[in-house]
Motif scaffolding. Sequence first.
Motif, short mmCIF file in Angstrom:
data_model
loop_
_atom_site.label_atom_id
_atom_site.label_comp_id
_atom_site.label_asym_id
_atom_site.label_seq_id
_atom_site.Cartn_x
_atom_site.Cartn_y
_atom_site.Cartn_z
N ASP A 233 0.93 -1.13 0.03
CA ASP A 233 0.01 -0.03 0.17
C ASP A 233 0.80 1.49 -0.29
N TYR A 234 1.91 1.17 0.92
CA TYR A 234 2.90 2.51 0.80
C TYR A 234 3.55 2.56 -0.30
N LYS A 235 3.99 1.48 -1.01
CA LYS A 235 4.71 1.62 -2.29
C LYS A 235 3.79 2.13 -3.25
N ASN A 236 2.42 1.95 -3.32
CA ASN A 236 1.90 2.34 -4.36
C ASN A 236 1.72 3.73 -4.41
N ARG A 237 1.36 4.32 -3.03
CA ARG A 237 1.38 5.70 -2.73
C ARG A 237 2.44 6.67 -2.97
N GLN A 238 3.74 5.92 -2.53
CA GLN A 238 4.91 6.35 -2.83
C GLN A 238 5.45 6.53 -4.34
N LYS A 239 4.74 5.47 -5.13
CA LYS A 239 5.10 5.68 -6.68
C LYS A 239 4.24 6.67 -7.03
N ASP A 240 3.01 6.99 -6.56
CA ASP A 240 2.40 8.01 -7.38
C ASP A 240 2.89 9.44 -6.90
N ALA A 241 3.38 9.66 -5.81
CA ALA A 241 4.00 10.88 -5.17
C ALA A 241 5.34 11.13 -6.32
N ILE A 242 5.96 10.08 -6.18
CA ILE A 242 7.20 10.36 -6.78
C ILE A 242 7.17 10.34 -8.40
N ALA A 243 6.17 9.86 -9.05
CA ALA A 243 5.77 10.16 -10.36
C ALA A 243 5.51 11.44 -10.72
N LYS A 244 4.74 12.26 -9.82
CA LYS A 244 4.41 13.88 -9.93
C LYS A 244 5.52 14.61 -10.19
N TYR A 245 6.54 14.40 -9.22
CA TYR A 245 7.92 15.21 -9.05
C TYR A 245 8.79 14.72 -10.13
N ALA A 246 8.91 13.34 -10.64
CA ALA A 246 9.72 12.90 -11.47
C ALA A 246 9.41 13.66 -12.93
N GLU A 247 8.08 13.85 -13.26
CA GLU A 247 7.93 14.21 -14.67
C GLU A 247 8.31 15.82 -14.75
N LYS A 248 8.45 16.51 -13.74
CA LYS A 248 8.77 17.81 -13.84
C LYS A 248 10.49 17.99 -13.39
#
Length: 374
Positions: A233-248
């Motif tokens: 569960d944490y990994k999924n939320r972590q993935k979403d958060a990192i994805a937002k910052y990685a894109e920019k």
Amino acid sequence: MKIGAIQEPSFENRVSITPDIVDALQKLGFTVSVETKAGERAYFSDADYEKVGAKVASRNQILSDSDLVISIHPIDADTAKQIGNGKIYIGTLSPLAQPQKIKELAASNTKIFSMDTIPRITRAQSMDVLSSQATVSGYKAVLLAASNYSRFFPMLTTAAGTITPARALILGAGVAGLQAIATARRLGAVVDVFDTRPEVKEQCMSLGAKFVEVEGAADASQSGGYAVEQTEDYKNRQKDAIAKYAEKADIIITTALIPGKKAPVLITKAMVDSMRQGSVIVDLAAVNGGNCEYTQNDKTIVQGGVTIIGNSNLPSTQPMDASKMYAKNILNFLKLFVNKEKQFSINMQDEIIDACLIADAGAVRHKPTLALLG
């Protein structure tokens, strides 16, 4: 007692003993020998060692004559046999990554100490080679990213217009991550940082970075500064958060390692594909598989216009200072073995010595390594 430092493999520029610590070792009662040209790639000549009282000798002489042999990278089983029964070898051996090799070294009946098993306690900070070398890695990772990046790091106002600053995302705020933050900020980048440990938030912010928080991380307070396994569960939320910052992000530095396990994948292929062309990823976890799905250890690849650098030995690219730091760690470690009368003894009641002696009397004694060996 005779100490000998041997030359590192051809891919390594560092050396385990530097001229500046020879005098301190002699005051502890040691005589010091260094293999011919061992310090040459770190810009320490044989004459530099001789000038401070060290003896320069052949590899065979050092292995046969020394009571204690030191290196950075692990020796092979044949070299361990040359050192001989009951003598001492000190290196940085990564026992959890290569347990079978440790078993082979143990068969030589040499007392084997591994500097990367030093416990991360206050008393051992001055001996912590992982921290000292991670400082070099974090610093050099940002310089490597800057030299491969297609744009400037700082904001520049010129007659030709204003150039916006680079955005850097640092994954992991351990020693390497904190040094990467500081270096990126000095170069003028806007820095976001992610770590599973909320207690490092204040340190990151004090360096001028924005801390990205994802709640619900597993407690890592007893992990010695390393990442720990997280829930799905944490990994999924972590993935979403990192994805937002990685894109920019223009620059991503990844540093997350879990001892003895594959590095967690934090930057997926989809995240890389969403980054703009000319961006750079430097993966410091490459040796354990990498935090980026595209990472290849000791290789630089370009994927969709994004440069991905997997380098597991950045300290070797700053060999003079990295060697001095390693040598000072060795000096402080050896002080544990010498009493006021300059007598050498191995005190197994000392928790640092006990943790670092990974093999003795022909057998592996490091419990985590034994567990991997079954």
